[in-house]
Design an enzyme around this catalytic site. Structure first.
Site, PDB file in Angstrom:
ATOM      1  N   CYS A   1      -7.530  10.318  -7.065  1.00 44.12           N
ATOM      2  CA  CYS A   1      -7.196   8.931  -6.702  1.00 44.12           C
ATOM      3  C   CYS A   1      -8.014   8.101  -7.681  1.00 44.12           C
ATOM      4  CB  CYS A   1      -7.598   8.639  -5.263  1.00 44.12           C
ATOM      5  SG  CYS A   1      -7.692   6.864  -4.877  1.00 44.12           S
TER       6      CYS A   1
ATOM      7  N   CYS B   1      -2.585   4.672 -10.734  1.00 52.31           N
ATOM      8  CA  CYS B   1      -2.693   4.991  -9.301  1.00 52.31           C
ATOM      9  C   CYS B   1      -2.011   6.338  -9.082  1.00 52.31           C
ATOM     10  CB  CYS B   1      -2.014   3.901  -8.469  1.00 52.31           C
ATOM     11  SG  CYS B   1      -1.856   4.284  -6.703  1.00 52.31           S
TER      12      CYS B   1
ATOM     13  N   THR C   1      -5.737  10.449  -1.748  1.00 56.09           N
ATOM     14  CA  THR C   1      -5.324   9.731  -0.529  1.00 56.09           C
ATOM     15  C   THR C   1      -4.511  10.649   0.383  1.00 56.09           C
ATOM     16  OG1 THR C   1      -3.227   8.993  -1.487  1.00 56.09           O
ATOM     17  CG2 THR C   1      -5.130   7.537  -1.791  1.00 56.09           C
TER      18      THR C   1
ATOM     19  N   THR D   1      -1.332   7.916  -6.112  1.00 61.13           N
ATOM     20  CA  THR D   1      -0.351   7.903  -5.020  1.00 61.13           C
ATOM     21  C   THR D   1       0.966   7.273  -5.479  1.00 61.13           C
ATOM     22  OG1 THR D   1      -2.288   7.522  -3.609  1.00 61.13           O
ATOM     23  CG2 THR D   1      -0.140   7.511  -2.541  1.00 61.13           C
ATOM     24  N   ALA D   2       0.869   6.235  -6.317  1.00 62.92           N
ATOM     25  CA  ALA D   2       2.068   5.552  -6.805  1.00 62.92           C
ATOM     26  C   ALA D   2       2.945   6.469  -7.655  1.00 62.92           C
ATOM     27  CB  ALA D   2       1.685   4.302  -7.598  1.00 62.92           C
TER      28      ALA D   2
ATOM     29  N   ASP E   1       0.825  -1.198   0.000  1.00 59.80           N
ATOM     30  CA  ASP E   1       0.000   0.000   0.000  1.00 59.80           C
ATOM     31  C   ASP E   1       0.866   1.257   0.000  1.00 59.80           C
ATOM     32  OD1 ASP E   1      -2.874   1.066   0.386  1.00 59.80           O
ATOM     33  OD2 ASP E   1      -1.709   2.144   1.901  1.00 59.80           O
ATOM     34  N   ARG E   2       0.581   2.154  -0.928  1.00 60.54           N
ATOM     35  CA  ARG E   2       1.406   3.343  -1.132  1.00 60.54           C
ATOM     36  C   ARG E   2       1.263   4.317   0.028  1.00 60.54           C
ATOM     37  NH1 ARG E   2      -0.884  -0.321  -3.631  1.00 60.54           N
ATOM     38  NH2 ARG E   2      -2.658   0.956  -4.208  1.00 60.54           N
TER      39      ARG E   2
END
Lengths: 234, 234
Positions: free
Chosen positions: B197, B83, B127, B85-86, B48-49
């Site tokens: 997100c 994604c 996020t 956040t990634a 999980d990022r």
């Protein structure tokens, strides 16, 4: 480490997305990590299967074999083919890789044969290629189930609706036409209609008096079962 | 031969399917073959990022780099990350492969900055990881656009809704909650709300008085533009 499924897709792309959505929905999860890892080759450039079968068009075998080998080299432990007609090439794909390649058509015939009360006659909506080759017929015949198919004029409509889904035509009009074709098979004695082309579930709904069996759903459930129950013991 | 896009996905799986659907819909096609070939690694096992960023959880970099290299070795000419956040790991991913890796966040900021009439304040739903690191803030600041975010209590709801989408909670209740959060940002002066997100577009609709900007849509259009217009001259 949990096993990884490789998907030979893009035939057509929306059908691949439909299979992925059905795998996701069929997986019991409590967090993101519980989902199945999928390696997907969504390749719409694979030569048309029906054209190859009926009219001697370019052979899709080399593309399918290359896709299967690529997915395995990337880590796939199990392969699935998101196209019914492409199952004509299942033996060639299976021979090219050291991992199991699920057979959506065999799995579907097996599930239909297990229905209770038993089914004696199924209606098949599928491509000309799938129908002419008898891809479903041979599996159902082995189980004593009769397959009926649309007449010649209706088959042209089926093909045109399938071609439409491949380019995004999934609105109410194609849905009404596909449903009429399913009803016609039902009227001729089909107890269940097989949505035997991965485009078809995108324009055909199950209704109370029109039982539809969806091979894409069967394939999705089989993938989840293999990855999680068989290999992981969950 | 037409170029192939590789997608680092599974974060979460439904968001990857959403991106694929948007790529398919954004491609002008006359037949199946006109669609873009996508190699997708839908890997929900990536650490999980947000947990890695905020709480020092397991580093997702090795998994992301391995996925990127695998996609390139399978033939991807261009990579995309499904994604937001990634994107913190975008520099590490780009450094690991010889092909371009699209930057969804930079592309989105650029598209918002081009809006006419110009936008001065955006609301960001994303996020905790994306917000704390300022992944969007830095790109918008460079363009003179102010970013406002939900308050601390609202952020907990955002995170819980995002976690819900990752396990299939995309019904009317989460949609109502996410829409209320977007309206709150709108009420505080956001001219546009960024669905920052990839889970968020699955539970947030654009309404006439609630303009939403969808980075997944921007990424999909950029992929189609790169593969078809830039490289193929169509």
């Amino acid at each position: 480490m949990e096993k990884i499924v490789g998907i030979l897709g893009g035939m057509g792309p929306l059908a691949t997305v439909d299979l992925m959505g059905k795998i996701i929905a069929a997986t019991p999860v409590q967090s993101e990590r519980d989902h199945v890892r999928m390696l997907v080759d969504c390749n719409p450039k694979v030569p048309d299967r029906t054209t190859a079968i009926l009219d001697g068009g370019p052979d899709p075998t080399p593309a399918l074999v290359e896709m299967a080998r690529g997915l395995v080299s990337q880590g796939a432990d199990l392969l699935a083919i998101a196209c019914n007609t492409a199952h004509h090439y299942h033996p060639a794909i299976q021979a090219a890789v050291p991992v199991p390649v699920l057979d959506m058509i065999a799995l579907t015939a097996q599930r239909v044969a297990e229905l209770n009360p038993p089914v004696h006659t199924v209606g098949l909506l599928a491509t000309q290629g799938t129908v002419r080759l008898g891809l479903y017929h041979r599996h159902f015949a082995a189980r004593g189930i009769t397959v009926i198919t649309p007449d010649e004029v209706e088959m042209e409509t089926v093909m045109s609706l399938i071609t439409g889904v491949k380019i995004g035509q999934v609105g109410p009009a194609p849905r009404a036409s596909m449903t009429a074709l399913a009803r016609s098979l039902r009227g001729r004695g089909a107890e269940v209609v097989i949505a035997g082309c991965t485009e078809i579930p995108l324009v055909l709904s199950t209704e109370p008096d029109l039982p539809v069996f969806d091979p894409t759903q069967v394939l999705a459930e089989s993938i989840v079962h293999m990855v999680r129950a068989v290999w992981q013991g969950r």
